[in-house]
Scaffold this motif. Structure first.
Motif, PDB file in Angstrom:
ATOM      1  N   GLY A 190      73.033   6.581  28.715  1.00 59.45           N
ATOM      2  CA  GLY A 190      73.435   7.693  27.875  1.00 59.45           C
ATOM      3  C   GLY A 190      72.977   9.071  28.296  1.00 59.45           C
ATOM      4  N   VAL A 191      71.898   9.156  29.068  1.00 61.03           N
ATOM      5  CA  VAL A 191      71.405  10.462  29.532  1.00 61.03           C
ATOM      6  C   VAL A 191      71.083  10.374  31.017  1.00 61.03           C
ATOM      7  CG1 VAL A 191      70.447  11.167  27.299  1.00 61.03           C
ATOM      8  CG2 VAL A 191      69.018   9.929  28.904  1.00 61.03           C
ATOM      9  N   SER A 192      71.160  11.521  31.671  1.00 58.57           N
ATOM     10  CA  SER A 192      70.826  11.584  33.091  1.00 58.57           C
ATOM     11  C   SER A 192      69.354  11.253  33.284  1.00 58.57           C
ATOM     12  CB  SER A 192      71.126  12.980  33.643  1.00 58.57           C
ATOM     13  OG  SER A 192      70.899  13.022  35.028  1.00 58.57           O
ATOM     14  N   ALA A 193      69.043  10.621  34.386  1.00 52.14           N
ATOM     15  CA  ALA A 193      67.651  10.321  34.722  1.00 52.14           C
ATOM     16  C   ALA A 193      66.905  11.621  35.003  1.00 52.14           C
ATOM     17  CB  ALA A 193      67.609   9.408  35.948  1.00 52.14           C
ATOM     18  N   GLU A 194      65.606  11.536  34.989  1.00 50.24           N
ATOM     19  CA  GLU A 194      64.778  12.680  35.371  1.00 50.24           C
ATOM     20  C   GLU A 194      65.025  12.999  36.838  1.00 50.24           C
ATOM     21  OE1 GLU A 194      62.762  14.510  33.395  1.00 50.24           O
ATOM     22  OE2 GLU A 194      63.453  13.287  31.717  1.00 50.24           O
ATOM     23  N   LEU A 195      64.832  14.241  37.217  1.00 45.05           N
ATOM     24  CA  LEU A 195      65.014  14.663  38.601  1.00 45.05           C
ATOM     25  C   LEU A 195      64.182  13.803  39.556  1.00 45.05           C
ATOM     26  CD1 LEU A 195      66.144  16.539  40.774  1.00 45.05           C
ATOM     27  CD2 LEU A 195      64.298  18.161  40.197  1.00 45.05           C
ATOM     28  N   SER A 196      62.979  13.454  39.175  1.00 50.89           N
ATOM     29  CA  SER A 196      62.112  12.648  40.047  1.00 50.89           C
ATOM     30  C   SER A 196      62.746  11.290  40.370  1.00 50.89           C
ATOM     31  CB  SER A 196      60.733  12.449  39.418  1.00 50.89           C
ATOM     32  OG  SER A 196      60.851  11.756  38.181  1.00 50.89           O
ATOM     33  N   GLU A 197      63.503  10.730  39.439  1.00 49.57           N
ATOM     34  CA  GLU A 197      64.174   9.452  39.705  1.00 49.57           C
ATOM     35  C   GLU A 197      65.280   9.619  40.735  1.00 49.57           C
ATOM     36  OE1 GLU A 197      65.012   6.875  36.321  1.00 49.57           O
ATOM     37  OE2 GLU A 197      63.673   8.154  35.129  1.00 49.57           O
ATOM     38  N   TYR A 198      65.993  10.750  40.674  1.00 47.47           N
ATOM     39  CA  TYR A 198      67.016  11.015  41.687  1.00 47.47           C
ATOM     40  C   TYR A 198      66.372  11.319  43.040  1.00 47.47           C
ATOM     41  CZ  TYR A 198      70.570  10.952  38.055  1.00 47.47           C
ATOM     42  OH  TYR A 198      71.407  10.560  37.038  1.00 47.47           O
ATOM     43  N   GLU A 199      65.206  11.954  43.035  1.00 48.06           N
ATOM     44  CA  GLU A 199      64.490  12.183  44.301  1.00 48.06           C
ATOM     45  C   GLU A 199      64.117  10.857  44.944  1.00 48.06           C
ATOM     46  OE1 GLU A 199      62.496  16.517  43.220  1.00 48.06           O
ATOM     47  OE2 GLU A 199      61.398  14.687  42.709  1.00 48.06           O
ATOM     48  N   GLU A 200      63.623   9.927  44.134  1.00 46.24           N
ATOM     49  CA  GLU A 200      63.284   8.600  44.643  1.00 46.24           C
ATOM     50  C   GLU A 200      64.537   7.852  45.104  1.00 46.24           C
ATOM     51  OE1 GLU A 200      61.857   4.487  42.661  1.00 46.24           O
ATOM     52  OE2 GLU A 200      60.590   6.234  42.186  1.00 46.24           O
ATOM     53  N   LEU A 201      65.602   7.943  44.327  1.00 50.82           N
ATOM     54  CA  LEU A 201      66.844   7.249  44.663  1.00 50.82           C
ATOM     55  C   LEU A 201      67.443   7.767  45.973  1.00 50.82           C
ATOM     56  CD1 LEU A 201      69.085   5.219  43.951  1.00 50.82           C
ATOM     57  CD2 LEU A 201      70.125   7.005  42.528  1.00 50.82           C
ATOM     58  N   THR A 202      67.508   9.088  46.148  1.00 52.96           N
ATOM     59  CA  THR A 202      68.080   9.616  47.393  1.00 52.96           C
ATOM     60  C   THR A 202      67.213   9.258  48.589  1.00 52.96           C
ATOM     61  OG1 THR A 202      67.099  11.799  46.978  1.00 52.96           O
ATOM     62  CG2 THR A 202      69.402  11.492  46.316  1.00 52.96           C
ATOM     63  N   ALA A 203      65.885   9.271  48.425  1.00 48.09           N
ATOM     64  CA  ALA A 203      64.984   8.867  49.530  1.00 48.09           C
ATOM     65  C   ALA A 203      65.215   7.401  49.881  1.00 48.09           C
ATOM     66  CB  ALA A 203      63.529   9.116  49.145  1.00 48.09           C
ATOM     67  N   ARG A 204      65.349   6.552  48.867  1.00 54.64           N
ATOM     68  CA  ARG A 204      65.604   5.122  49.106  1.00 54.64           C
ATOM     69  C   ARG A 204      66.934   4.923  49.832  1.00 54.64           C
ATOM     70  NH1 ARG A 204      64.517   3.357  44.302  1.00 54.64           N
ATOM     71  NH2 ARG A 204      66.632   3.305  43.473  1.00 54.64           N
ATOM     72  N   GLN A 205      67.948   5.734  49.476  1.00 48.51           N
ATOM     73  CA  GLN A 205      69.247   5.597  50.131  1.00 48.51           C
ATOM     74  C   GLN A 205      69.173   6.010  51.603  1.00 48.51           C
ATOM     75  OE1 GLN A 205      71.432   3.751  48.559  1.00 48.51           O
ATOM     76  NE2 GLN A 205      69.923   3.806  46.894  1.00 48.51           N
ATOM     77  N   ARG A 206      68.381   7.029  51.909  1.00 46.72           N
ATOM     78  CA  ARG A 206      68.207   7.411  53.317  1.00 46.72           C
ATOM     79  C   ARG A 206      67.546   6.273  54.099  1.00 46.72           C
ATOM     80  NH1 ARG A 206      67.183  12.167  50.637  1.00 46.72           N
ATOM     81  NH2 ARG A 206      64.904  12.035  50.788  1.00 46.72           N
ATOM     82  N   ARG A 207      66.570   5.607  53.471  1.00 46.19           N
ATOM     83  CA  ARG A 207      65.933   4.441  54.129  1.00 46.19           C
ATOM     84  C   ARG A 207      66.943   3.311  54.314  1.00 46.19           C
ATOM     85  NH1 ARG A 207      61.915   5.741  50.546  1.00 46.19           N
ATOM     86  NH2 ARG A 207      62.376   3.961  49.204  1.00 46.19           N
ATOM     87  N   HIS A 208      67.735   3.036  53.277  1.00 45.78           N
ATOM     88  CA  HIS A 208      68.754   1.980  53.390  1.00 45.78           C
ATOM     89  C   HIS A 208      69.690   2.272  54.562  1.00 45.78           C
ATOM     90  CE1 HIS A 208      67.528  -0.111  49.873  1.00 45.78           C
ATOM     91  NE2 HIS A 208      68.196   0.595  48.976  1.00 45.78           N
TER      92      HIS A 208
END
Length: 177
Positions: free
Chosen positions: A44-62
């Motif tokens: 229902g709500v956007s994640a905190e910015l820190s969660e997107y920072e972690e997600l984008t970093a994880r995607q670069r590793r993937h």
């Protein structure tokens, strides 16, 4: 990556451009997804910015390790970030553990224009190139738009599950790539 695809009804899909997420894309994703309509099936709500920072970093590793990830989806007309699509190892300890999940999320202004299907087809090319032979898509049972994308991709409904968080019904769709 660029791709132009045609759906079964011969209505052309839009051109799409995907890139490996940058550090700046955490802020872009946070901004684009900060909409209750977009997040309806994701808490229902956007994640905190820190969660997107972690997600984008994880995607670069993937991408570095696997050759695919959740790519940032760009508007080919102006280069604006409009969402993401791609694949990643299923990140939960329930559901299709150990499998590769394909997924997509777009800003509200881009719904209904074929971007999710076109981008997912392009992401499937990256998955195939990496040697993956099967993908899943987990979709909230109420999310008719995403269910329609799975159909256009040729996926089949394989399982119905109840999510541990929220106790919602989710469909697991499968595709041999």
């Amino acid at each position: 990556m660029k791709s132009v695809n045609t759906p079964p009804a011969n209505r052309p899909l839009p051109a799409v451009e995907l890139r490996v997420p940058t550090e700046e894309d955490a802020m872009n994703w946070h901004r684009v997804f900060n909409d209750p309509d977009v997040m309806e099936f994701h808490g229902g709500v956007s994640a905190e910015l820190s969660e997107y920072e972690e997600l984008t970093a994880r995607q670069r590793r993937h991408h570095a390790e696997l050759g695919f990830c959740l790519f940032t989806l760009l508007d080919p007309a102006d280069g604006a970030v409009i969402g993401f699509t791609g694949a990643q190892p299923w990140p939960q300890d329930w559901g299709p553990v150990g499998e590769i999940e394909i997924g997509w999320r777009l800003g509200r202004a881009y719904w209904g224009k074929g971007y999710a299907t076109a981008a997912a087809q392009t992401a499937l090319d990256a998955v195939r190139t990496a040697g993956v032979r099967h993908v899943v898509a987990m979709v909230d049972a109420r999310n008719e738009r995403s269910i329609a994308v799975t159909r256009r991709l040729g996926m089949r409904h394989a399982e119905t599950m109840i999510t541990p968080q929220g106790k919602r019904t989710a469909y697991c769709h499968r595709l041999d790539v």
